[in-house]
Design a protein around this motif. Structure first.
Motif, PDB file in Angstrom:
ATOM      1  N   PHE A   1       0.848  -1.207   0.000  1.00  0.00           N
ATOM      2  CA  PHE A   1       0.000   0.000   0.000  1.00  0.00           C
ATOM      3  C   PHE A   1       0.881   1.253   0.000  1.00  0.00           C
ATOM      4  O   PHE A   1       0.875   2.039   0.960  1.00  0.00           O
ATOM      5  CB  PHE A   1      -0.935  -0.001   1.217  1.00  0.00           C
ATOM      6  CG  PHE A   1      -1.838  -1.194   1.283  1.00  0.00           C
ATOM      7  CD1 PHE A   1      -3.058  -1.205   0.628  1.00  0.00           C
ATOM      8  CD2 PHE A   1      -1.463  -2.336   1.995  1.00  0.00           C
ATOM      9  CE1 PHE A   1      -3.896  -2.306   0.690  1.00  0.00           C
ATOM     10  CE2 PHE A   1      -2.290  -3.446   2.063  1.00  0.00           C
ATOM     11  CZ  PHE A   1      -3.511  -3.437   1.397  1.00  0.00           C
ATOM     12  N   PRO A   2       1.632   1.480  -1.077  1.00  0.00           N
ATOM     13  CA  PRO A   2       2.616   2.572  -1.102  1.00  0.00           C
ATOM     14  C   PRO A   2       2.008   3.970  -1.103  1.00  0.00           C
ATOM     15  O   PRO A   2       2.705   4.944  -0.792  1.00  0.00           O
ATOM     16  CB  PRO A   2       3.386   2.313  -2.410  1.00  0.00           C
ATOM     17  CG  PRO A   2       2.424   1.558  -3.270  1.00  0.00           C
ATOM     18  CD  PRO A   2       1.634   0.704  -2.331  1.00  0.00           C
ATOM     19  N   GLU A   3       0.729   4.086  -1.451  1.00  0.00           N
ATOM     20  CA  GLU A   3       0.099   5.403  -1.505  1.00  0.00           C
ATOM     21  C   GLU A   3      -0.694   5.728  -0.239  1.00  0.00           C
ATOM     22  O   GLU A   3      -1.309   6.792  -0.156  1.00  0.00           O
ATOM     23  CB  GLU A   3      -0.835   5.484  -2.725  1.00  0.00           C
ATOM     24  CG  GLU A   3      -0.135   5.233  -4.054  1.00  0.00           C
ATOM     25  CD  GLU A   3       1.018   6.201  -4.287  1.00  0.00           C
ATOM     26  OE1 GLU A   3       0.852   7.399  -3.987  1.00  0.00           O
ATOM     27  OE2 GLU A   3       2.078   5.749  -4.758  1.00  0.00           O
ATOM     28  N   ALA A   4      -0.696   4.830   0.723  1.00  0.00           N
ATOM     29  CA  ALA A   4      -1.439   5.056   1.974  1.00  0.00           C
ATOM     30  C   ALA A   4      -0.519   5.614   3.048  1.00  0.00           C
ATOM     31  O   ALA A   4       0.667   5.275   3.117  1.00  0.00           O
ATOM     32  CB  ALA A   4      -2.075   3.752   2.444  1.00  0.00           C
ATOM     33  N   SER A   5      -1.043   6.443   3.908  1.00  0.00           N
ATOM     34  CA  SER A   5      -0.248   7.113   4.943  1.00  0.00           C
ATOM     35  C   SER A   5       0.071   6.211   6.128  1.00  0.00           C
ATOM     36  O   SER A   5       1.195   6.180   6.620  1.00  0.00           O
ATOM     37  CB  SER A   5      -0.997   8.350   5.436  1.00  0.00           C
ATOM     38  OG  SER A   5      -0.397   8.897   6.597  1.00  0.00           O
ATOM     39  N   ASN A   6      -0.937   5.461   6.584  1.00  0.00           N
ATOM     40  CA  ASN A   6      -0.771   4.714   7.833  1.00  0.00           C
ATOM     41  C   ASN A   6       0.326   3.653   7.808  1.00  0.00           C
ATOM     42  O   ASN A   6       1.005   3.450   8.817  1.00  0.00           O
ATOM     43  CB  ASN A   6      -2.101   4.074   8.247  1.00  0.00           C
ATOM     44  CG  ASN A   6      -2.065   3.571   9.671  1.00  0.00           C
ATOM     45  OD1 ASN A   6      -1.860   4.329  10.599  1.00  0.00           O
ATOM     46  ND2 ASN A   6      -2.247   2.273   9.851  1.00  0.00           N
ATOM     47  N   PRO A   7       0.548   2.937   6.683  1.00  0.00           N
ATOM     48  CA  PRO A   7       1.649   1.969   6.673  1.00  0.00           C
ATOM     49  C   PRO A   7       3.009   2.585   7.001  1.00  0.00           C
ATOM     50  O   PRO A   7       3.805   1.975   7.718  1.00  0.00           O
ATOM     51  CB  PRO A   7       1.612   1.433   5.237  1.00  0.00           C
ATOM     52  CG  PRO A   7       0.173   1.527   4.858  1.00  0.00           C
ATOM     53  CD  PRO A   7      -0.291   2.806   5.464  1.00  0.00           C
ATOM     54  N   TYR A   8       3.264   3.783   6.507  1.00  0.00           N
ATOM     55  CA  TYR A   8       4.533   4.453   6.812  1.00  0.00           C
ATOM     56  C   TYR A   8       4.591   4.857   8.288  1.00  0.00           C
ATOM     57  O   TYR A   8       5.645   4.792   8.922  1.00  0.00           O
ATOM     58  CB  TYR A   8       4.711   5.690   5.929  1.00  0.00           C
ATOM     59  CG  TYR A   8       4.906   5.364   4.474  1.00  0.00           C
ATOM     60  CD1 TYR A   8       6.159   4.988   3.987  1.00  0.00           C
ATOM     61  CD2 TYR A   8       3.846   5.419   3.579  1.00  0.00           C
ATOM     62  CE1 TYR A   8       6.339   4.690   2.635  1.00  0.00           C
ATOM     63  CE2 TYR A   8       4.011   5.110   2.237  1.00  0.00           C
ATOM     64  CZ  TYR A   8       5.256   4.743   1.774  1.00  0.00           C
ATOM     65  OH  TYR A   8       5.442   4.431   0.446  1.00  0.00           O
ATOM     66  N   ASP A   9       3.431   5.259   8.839  1.00  0.00           N
ATOM     67  CA  ASP A   9       3.358   5.588  10.256  1.00  0.00           C
ATOM     68  C   ASP A   9       3.704   4.361  11.097  1.00  0.00           C
ATOM     69  O   ASP A   9       4.468   4.451  12.068  1.00  0.00           O
ATOM     70  CB  ASP A   9       1.939   6.085  10.583  1.00  0.00           C
ATOM     71  CG  ASP A   9       1.809   6.607  11.998  1.00  0.00           C
ATOM     72  OD1 ASP A   9       1.772   7.826  12.180  1.00  0.00           O
ATOM     73  OD2 ASP A   9       1.726   5.771  12.928  1.00  0.00           O
ATOM     74  N   SER A  10       3.154   3.213  10.725  1.00  0.00           N
ATOM     75  CA  SER A  10       3.418   1.977  11.464  1.00  0.00           C
ATOM     76  C   SER A  10       4.889   1.561  11.344  1.00  0.00           C
ATOM     77  O   SER A  10       5.512   1.154  12.329  1.00  0.00           O
ATOM     78  CB  SER A  10       2.519   0.857  10.945  1.00  0.00           C
ATOM     79  OG  SER A  10       1.157   1.171  11.132  1.00  0.00           O
ATOM     80  N   LEU A  11       5.443   1.658  10.124  1.00  0.00           N
ATOM     81  CA  LEU A  11       6.851   1.321   9.940  1.00  0.00           C
ATOM     82  C   LEU A  11       7.734   2.281  10.726  1.00  0.00           C
ATOM     83  O   LEU A  11       8.753   1.871  11.310  1.00  0.00           O
ATOM     84  CB  LEU A  11       7.204   1.363   8.449  1.00  0.00           C
ATOM     85  CG  LEU A  11       8.634   0.967   8.062  1.00  0.00           C
ATOM     86  CD1 LEU A  11       8.990  -0.422   8.588  1.00  0.00           C
ATOM     87  CD2 LEU A  11       8.799   1.015   6.541  1.00  0.00           C
ATOM     88  N   GLY A  12       7.326   3.540  10.784  1.00  0.00           N
ATOM     89  CA  GLY A  12       8.053   4.508  11.597  1.00  0.00           C
ATOM     90  C   GLY A  12       8.074   4.114  13.061  1.00  0.00           C
ATOM     91  O   GLY A  12       9.103   4.236  13.741  1.00  0.00           O
TER      92      GLY A  12
END
Length: 505
Positions: A452-463
């Motif tokens: 899901f490269p265009e979604a915000s929450n996955p990056y938040d979780s990886l952060g």
């Protein structure tokens, strides 16, 4: 092993189904083995109680016109006092769905209009309750898009502190609050965005709906609940304020460290419309049946989709509404200092599920949510299965093999599992993180970002994964990516500030 486990759980749990006197324990245990609902309840309860932060669980299911209620564990650690059908739990924000039901009643009665300016129901001058000439409407209150603060004055300020005593301080503030203080604070508020354009959860707004309903009907909020919901649904054990006998049945609440928590202050000083109800599992089942009645015009109105968050998530009359290929379902979570409850209504499956525990906080909410998800995945009569559950055990053994299995299932059976919902991998990543498997969680979150490269929450979780691993450089990078994709991500803003503060020390 499976049959022995089921029999043992049958003996130790308290069941809401009456025991037939003509059958012995062996025959009853065999019936449970053959009943997929009972098996799912026992299996998911056993997994729940493996977590050291929780000790009690109650499950209620209404499926195909049959009722199932079971209770597990003990309310107070080492006291041997399991919950039962008479136990009252604080259901917190599940209350909002009843408030929404009353609002739907008022709309059908012609007492309210979704497009009414809320100031129509307020005494005095509230010029502040608009932004650039756009007022707050009734529908904005119901969908948490009114741009109002999340809580009463003083609560948000306390939330910024990280202290074990916060719950008691919250309770103290709430206990001293009054309607005069509430309306004075309402006059101080300055809106920062056009109402109806941004979701911002607001307990303050839900309580305002309690006042509006009282004003329109010229009856107390409690009276309205009794008249329009409790009596019609046959709910006799759901209350705002409790007498001495009822209070003796209210489950003590705890945090995930085992510290006893305060109950929501009684008597209720405001309206209680945001989260002050207490209920028993049999009453939650009755409410479930009420919400599954397709012939009830008020229920159908309360389930209407009003505000769209994304392609498949909406907000109705305080209900969270999710829609997928299998139809729409309605749900809400209720969290209190020492309680967590999930409530789901699936009209397409002719099924409802309620799970509750007397432990508050995010960790208990997470493991309780897994129970609810597990029950749904086990019992729904058709549709995609959970990919998170399918690969979970493998990931806990060897995350690389688990991810390989994910790709295998996606290739061989793309329509059999829910690959389209980003929350599937997100939940699995946080389960791993909660168990201290940080490296494994990072790998799952990395897969989530790739899917899901265009979604915000996955990056938040990886952060968050990298933050827990003390890799602040990569954590910062991912939080910044999340913020670019969703400029309203307050958590990312907070974490970026926190990482910057760490870096400057």
């Amino acid at each position: 092993m499976k049959s022995k486990l089921i029999y043992i759980l049958f003996i130790i749990c308290i069941s809401g189904c009456k025991k037939a006197t003509t059958k012995n324990d062996t025959e009853l245990a065999q019936e449970i083995q053959n009943n997929p609902v009972e098996v799912s309840m026992d299996t998911n309860a056993a997994n729940f109680l493996k977590d050291s932060s929780v000790t009690a669980l109650s499950i209620g299911i209404y499926k195909d016109d049959k009722t199932y209620i079971k209770h597990y564990g003990e309310i107070d650690r080492s006291k041997g006092n399991p919950p039962n059908d008479k136990t009252l739990f604080e259901i917190a924000s599940i209350t909002k769905t009843l408030t929404g039901t009353l609002a739907a009643q008022a709309v059908l009665d012609g007492e309210l209009n979704l497009d009414d300016d809320i100031r129509k129901y307020l005494d005095g001058d509230y010029k502040n309750l608009e932004y650039e000439g756009q007022p707050i409407l009734i529908k904005h209150i119901l969908t948490h898009t009114a741009s109002l603060p999340s809580n009463n004055k003083g609560i948000n300020e306390l939330s910024r502190k990280n202290e074990d005593s916060l719950s008691f301080k919250f309770a103290e503030v709430e206990g001293k609050y009054s309607k005069d203080l509430y309306f004075n604070y309402l006059k101080e508020i300055t809106l920062d965005t056009v109402p109806g354009t941004r979701y911002r959860y607001s307990n303050l707004g839900a309580n305002l709906m309690g006042h509006i309903l009282e004003t329109t009907y010229e009856k107390s909020f409690s009276t309205l609940l009794d008249e329009f919901v409790f009596k019609k649904a046959g709910m006799t054990n759901t209350k705002m304020n409790l007498n001495e006998e009822e209070h003796s049945r209210l489950a003590n609440g705890y945090d995930d460290k085992g510290n006893q928590m305060p109950h929501f202050p009684m008597p209720i000083k405001l309206w209680g419309a945001a989260g002050a109800l207490k209920s028993s599992m049999p009453d939650l089942i009755k409410y479930m049946q009420f919400q599954l009645d397709n012939s009830n015009a008020v229920v159908q109105e309360s389930h209407k989709k009003i505000y769209q968050e994304n392609d498949d998530e909406w907000v109705g009359y305080f209900w969270r509404v999710d829609e997928n290929k299998e139809g729409a379902f309605y749900h809400h979570h209720g969290g209190m200092f020492g309680a967590n409850t999930y409530f789901y209504v699936y009209p397409e499956y002719k099924m409802g599920i309620a799970v509750t525990t007397n432990v508050g906080g995010g960790r208990a909410a997470s493991v309780l949510g897994e129970v609810a998800d597990g029950l749904v995945d086990d019992l729904k009569p058709f549709g995609e299965k959970s990919i998170s559950r399918a690969i979970s055990n493998v990931c806990f053994e060897d995350v690389d093999k688990g991810i390989q299995y994910y790709h295998q299932l996606k290739k061989e059976n793309p329509n059999g599992y829910n690959f389209s919902n980003e929350n599937e991998l997100n939940v699995l990543g946080y389960r791993l993180l909660r168990k201290g498997k940080i490296k494994a969680a990072i790998k799952v979150f990395t897969l989530l970002v790739a899917e899901f490269p265009e979604a915000s929450n996955p990056y938040d979780s990886l952060g968050e994964g990298y933050f827990e691993d003390k890799n602040y450089e990569l954590s910062l990078l991912n939080y910044k990516k999340s913020l670019v994709l969703n400029p309203e991500n307050d958590n990312a803003k907070m974490m970026i500030e926190r990482i910057n503060n760490i870096s400057t020390k």
